[in-house]
Design a protein around this motif. Structure first.
Motif, mmCIF file in Angstrom:
data_model
loop_
_atom_site.group_PDB
_atom_site.id
_atom_site.type_symbol
_atom_site.label_atom_id
_atom_site.label_comp_id
_atom_site.label_asym_id
_atom_site.label_seq_id
_atom_site.Cartn_x
_atom_site.Cartn_y
_atom_site.Cartn_z
ATOM 1 N N ASP A 119 0.842 -1.198 0.000
ATOM 2 C CA ASP A 119 0.000 0.000 0.000
ATOM 3 C C ASP A 119 0.875 1.246 0.000
ATOM 4 O OD1 ASP A 119 -1.869 1.974 0.273
ATOM 5 O OD2 ASP A 119 -2.603 1.348 2.240
ATOM 6 N N PRO A 120 1.057 1.869 -1.174
ATOM 7 C CA PRO A 120 1.883 3.086 -1.208
ATOM 8 C C PRO A 120 1.263 4.238 -0.424
ATOM 9 C CG PRO A 120 0.781 2.746 -3.306
ATOM 10 C CD PRO A 120 0.555 1.501 -2.501
ATOM 11 N N GLY A 121 -0.002 4.095 -0.063
ATOM 12 C CA GLY A 121 -0.671 5.100 0.765
ATOM 13 C C GLY A 121 -0.468 4.887 2.248
ATOM 14 N N ASP A 122 0.436 3.978 2.616
ATOM 15 C CA ASP A 122 0.710 3.723 4.031
ATOM 16 C C ASP A 122 2.178 3.360 4.210
ATOM 17 O OD1 ASP A 122 0.448 3.314 6.744
ATOM 18 O OD2 ASP A 122 -0.583 1.389 6.571
ATOM 19 N N LEU A 123 3.060 4.297 3.841
ATOM 20 C CA LEU A 123 4.502 4.131 3.992
ATOM 21 C C LEU A 123 5.048 5.247 4.872
ATOM 22 C CD1 LEU A 123 5.461 3.397 0.259
ATOM 23 C CD2 LEU A 123 4.948 1.737 2.064
ATOM 24 N N ARG A 124 6.123 4.958 5.578
ATOM 25 C CA ARG A 124 6.720 5.943 6.468
ATOM 26 C C ARG A 124 7.822 6.700 5.745
ATOM 27 N NH1 ARG A 124 3.819 7.222 10.922
ATOM 28 N NH2 ARG A 124 5.005 8.829 12.008
ATOM 29 N N VAL A 125 7.743 8.008 5.740
ATOM 30 C CA VAL A 125 8.733 8.872 5.113
ATOM 31 C C VAL A 125 9.544 9.522 6.234
ATOM 32 C CG1 VAL A 125 9.098 10.878 3.620
ATOM 33 C CG2 VAL A 125 7.198 9.298 3.159
ATOM 34 N N THR A 126 10.847 9.228 6.290
ATOM 35 C CA THR A 126 11.674 9.675 7.411
ATOM 36 C C THR A 126 12.957 10.308 6.915
ATOM 37 O OG1 THR A 126 10.823 7.835 8.746
ATOM 38 C CG2 THR A 126 12.779 8.972 9.572
ATOM 39 N N LEU A 127 13.243 11.508 7.392
ATOM 40 C CA LEU A 127 14.513 12.157 7.090
ATOM 41 C C LEU A 127 15.230 12.500 8.383
ATOM 42 C CD1 LEU A 127 15.723 14.410 4.380
ATOM 43 C CD2 LEU A 127 15.988 15.290 6.713
ATOM 44 N N LYS A 128 16.509 12.123 8.441
ATOM 45 C CA LYS A 128 17.353 12.476 9.577
ATOM 46 C C LYS A 128 18.432 13.439 9.107
ATOM 47 C CE LYS A 128 16.626 8.129 12.050
ATOM 48 N NZ LYS A 128 17.261 6.934 12.665
ATOM 49 N N LEU A 129 18.673 14.452 9.909
ATOM 50 C CA LEU A 129 19.729 15.418 9.641
ATOM 51 C C LEU A 129 20.795 15.251 10.707
ATOM 52 C CD1 LEU A 129 20.663 17.912 7.939
ATOM 53 C CD2 LEU A 129 19.617 19.322 9.731
ATOM 54 N N ASN A 130 21.976 14.821 10.293
ATOM 55 C CA ASN A 130 23.076 14.574 11.233
ATOM 56 C C ASN A 130 22.632 13.661 12.380
ATOM 57 O OD1 ASN A 130 24.594 16.386 9.654
ATOM 58 N ND2 ASN A 130 23.913 18.122 10.888
ATOM 59 N N GLY A 131 21.777 12.686 12.045
ATOM 60 C CA GLY A 131 21.305 11.704 13.021
ATOM 61 C C GLY A 131 20.043 12.069 13.756
ATOM 62 N N ASP A 132 19.583 13.314 13.641
ATOM 63 C CA ASP A 132 18.369 13.754 14.332
ATOM 64 C C ASP A 132 17.172 13.665 13.382
ATOM 65 O OD1 ASP A 132 19.774 14.390 16.671
ATOM 66 O OD2 ASP A 132 20.235 16.415 15.932
ATOM 67 N N THR A 133 16.094 13.061 13.839
ATOM 68 C CA THR A 133 14.902 12.894 13.010
ATOM 69 C C THR A 133 14.175 14.224 12.842
ATOM 70 O OG1 THR A 133 14.637 10.592 13.713
ATOM 71 C CG2 THR A 133 12.702 11.685 12.763
ATOM 72 N N MET A 134 14.000 14.635 11.585
ATOM 73 C CA MET A 134 13.342 15.901 11.275
ATOM 74 C C MET A 134 11.970 15.682 10.636
ATOM 75 S SD MET A 134 15.885 17.491 12.453
ATOM 76 C CE MET A 134 15.697 19.247 12.188
ATOM 77 N N GLN A 135 11.883 14.704 9.738
ATOM 78 C CA GLN A 135 10.607 14.333 9.122
ATOM 79 C C GLN A 135 10.314 12.883 9.456
ATOM 80 O OE1 GLN A 135 11.744 15.634 4.951
ATOM 81 N NE2 GLN A 135 9.668 16.477 4.995
ATOM 82 N N ASP A 136 9.103 12.594 9.834
ATOM 83 C CA ASP A 136 8.713 11.211 10.139
ATOM 84 C C ASP A 136 7.193 11.141 10.083
ATOM 85 O OD1 ASP A 136 8.857 8.553 10.801
ATOM 86 O OD2 ASP A 136 8.990 8.924 12.963
ATOM 87 N N GLU A 137 6.668 10.819 8.909
ATOM 88 C CA GLU A 137 5.227 10.881 8.688
ATOM 89 C C GLU A 137 4.804 9.781 7.723
ATOM 90 O OE1 GLU A 137 2.011 11.348 9.444
ATOM 91 O OE2 GLU A 137 2.564 13.430 9.918
ATOM 92 N N SER A 138 3.572 9.334 7.838
ATOM 93 C CA SER A 138 3.032 8.333 6.925
ATOM 94 C C SER A 138 2.473 8.999 5.673
ATOM 95 C CB SER A 138 1.926 7.541 7.618
ATOM 96 O OG SER A 138 1.252 6.712 6.679
ATOM 97 N N THR A 139 2.555 8.286 4.558
ATOM 98 C CA THR A 139 1.925 8.781 3.340
ATOM 99 C C THR A 139 0.403 8.820 3.464
ATOM 100 O OG1 THR A 139 2.053 6.546 2.400
ATOM 101 C CG2 THR A 139 3.816 8.067 1.807
ATOM 102 N N LYS A 140 -0.134 8.282 4.542
ATOM 103 C CA LYS A 140 -1.569 8.434 4.824
ATOM 104 C C LYS A 140 -1.960 9.905 4.923
ATOM 105 C CE LYS A 140 -2.533 4.176 7.452
ATOM 106 N NZ LYS A 140 -2.910 3.648 8.789
ATOM 107 N N ASP A 141 -0.977 10.770 5.259
ATOM 108 C CA ASP A 141 -1.260 12.191 5.461
ATOM 109 C C ASP A 141 -1.357 12.956 4.138
ATOM 110 O OD1 ASP A 141 -1.718 14.222 7.480
ATOM 111 O OD2 ASP A 141 0.186 15.110 6.889
ATOM 112 N N MET A 142 -1.135 12.271 3.014
ATOM 113 C CA MET A 142 -1.256 12.930 1.717
ATOM 114 C C MET A 142 -2.704 13.340 1.460
ATOM 115 S SD MET A 142 1.323 11.138 -1.048
ATOM 116 C CE MET A 142 0.583 9.523 -1.009
ATOM 117 N N LEU A 143 -2.881 14.524 0.929
ATOM 118 C CA LEU A 143 -4.221 14.978 0.547
ATOM 119 C C LEU A 143 -4.683 14.265 -0.716
ATOM 120 C CD1 LEU A 143 -3.736 18.814 1.122
ATOM 121 C CD2 LEU A 143 -5.001 17.236 2.577
ATOM 122 N N PHE A 144 -3.772 14.085 -1.667
ATOM 123 C CA PHE A 144 -4.080 13.426 -2.928
ATOM 124 C C PHE A 144 -3.132 12.250 -3.093
ATOM 125 C CE2 PHE A 144 -5.076 17.950 -3.385
ATOM 126 C CZ PHE A 144 -6.427 17.882 -3.729
#
Length: 327
Positions: free
Chosen positions: A239-264
């Motif tokens: 389900d591409p509409g239920d994947l976790r998108v995570t970005l870490k900057l120098n080891g610190d988590t900055m983005q961490d959200e499911s694609t469920k939050d997409m409007l479209f």
């Protein structure tokens, strides 16, 4: 790199090179790589050529992935490039509910009478109406922005507020023109990771405010779209509409959200784009970035920063920022 290698599913695809050799399209399985320019009955010049024959190639790729007698080589020691060379890049903006709410609250007018809580509630209601009734917001980018998943990112001297935007990207398999939402996903070969870098200082034209956004200036510097590491076939993603998108900057988590939050979702994006433009094999549809950008944290990219971006099942990309002139 090997410990980050294996994505979900029986195999993935990528573009690789050995020292002193030209890049080749490869099939990745069991942390080993098979050169598809030699393994297939025909000779693809790159991964886009494989995607152009996707329906024909897919069962063959499954068979090759299972055949341990072939001339496999260890992933370790190979350079990993951006998986595919797209002709067109379609980018979706303001497509994550929480992200848009955060941005609009952060950019409120100083004389806005609403409290932060009131502003968030009102913007949230607008987002819900937009998802139900409105159209996606899509713009186009340049293929020259594509960089490898482990390449350095050069921050241009003129970029005052370079920011990250990790995204799920869909890779188109067969031409799509005026397709319905219901048939849109039939045109998707698979998925990969994109970091759609943006210079926040040049998003809006200060000299011509009525013109609005300047996507050429803020998003299209060379290497501003690290891509990959892999193209994972759509059939391996439940389900591409239920994947976790995570970005870490120098080891610190900055983005961490499911694609469920997409409007479209992806089907609506592909269908919407196809009503105007013809999507071609290998094209990218970037689906927007979740909350947690640098502008939200008050911390923009600078020389020496290391970004690590992952999407469930698609592997991990790791890029280092280098100030222009020091690379």
């Amino acid at each position: 790199m090997a410990m980050l290698a294996q994505p979900v599913g029986p195999f993935a695809l990528g573009t690789f090179s050995a020292p002193d050799r030209e890049p080749f399209p490869g099939l990745l399985a069991r942390e080993q790589v098979l050169d598809l320019s030699r393994a297939l009955d025909w000779t693809p010049t790159g991964l886009r050529a494989v995607v152009e024959r996707w329906e024909e190639a897919l069962p063959v790729l499954h068979s090759l992935a299972d055949d341990v007698t072939l001339d496999w080589q260890p992933l370790e020691g190979l350079r990993v490039h951006a998986p595919i060379d797209p002709r067109q890049i379609f980018q979706s903006g303001a497509n994550y509910r929480q992200h848009v709410i955060d941005l609009e609250v952060a950019h409120r007018s100083p004389d806005d009478p609403r409290t932060v809580e009131e502003a968030r509630a009102e913007i949230a209601a607008v987002m819900d109406r937009r998802a139900a009734e409105d159209l996606p917001y899509v713009f186009i980018g340049l293929p020259t922005t594509i960089a490898g998943p482990y390449d350095d990112v050069v921050l241009p001297e003129w970029a005052q507020q370079p920011d990250w935007e990790l995204e799920l990207a869909a890779v188109i398999a067969k031409p799509a023109y005026r397709v319905s939402v219901e048939e849109a996903l039939e045109h998707v070969a698979g998925y990969t990771i994109a970091n759609d870098l943006t210079d926040r200082a040049t998003v809006f034209r200060r000299d011509m405010k009525a013109i609005g956004t300047d996507w050429l200036r803020c998003k299209n510097a060379p290497g501003f779209t690290p891509l990959g590491p892999w193209l994972v076939p759509a059939g391996s993603i439940a389900d591409p509409g239920d994947l976790r998108v995570t970005l870490k900057l120098n080891g610190d988590t900055m983005q961490d959200e499911s694609t469920k939050d997409m409007l479209f979702g992806i089907a609506r994006l592909v269908s919407y784009i196809s009503q105007t433009a013809q999507l071609l094999p290998g094209d990218l549809v970037l689906t927007g970035s979740p909350a947690g950008n640098g502008i939200h944290w008050g911390r923009l990219l600078r020389d020496g920063d290391v970004m690590e971006g992952s999407v469930t099942g698609l592997g991990v990309q790791r890029t280092r920022c280098v100030a222009e002139g020091t690379e």
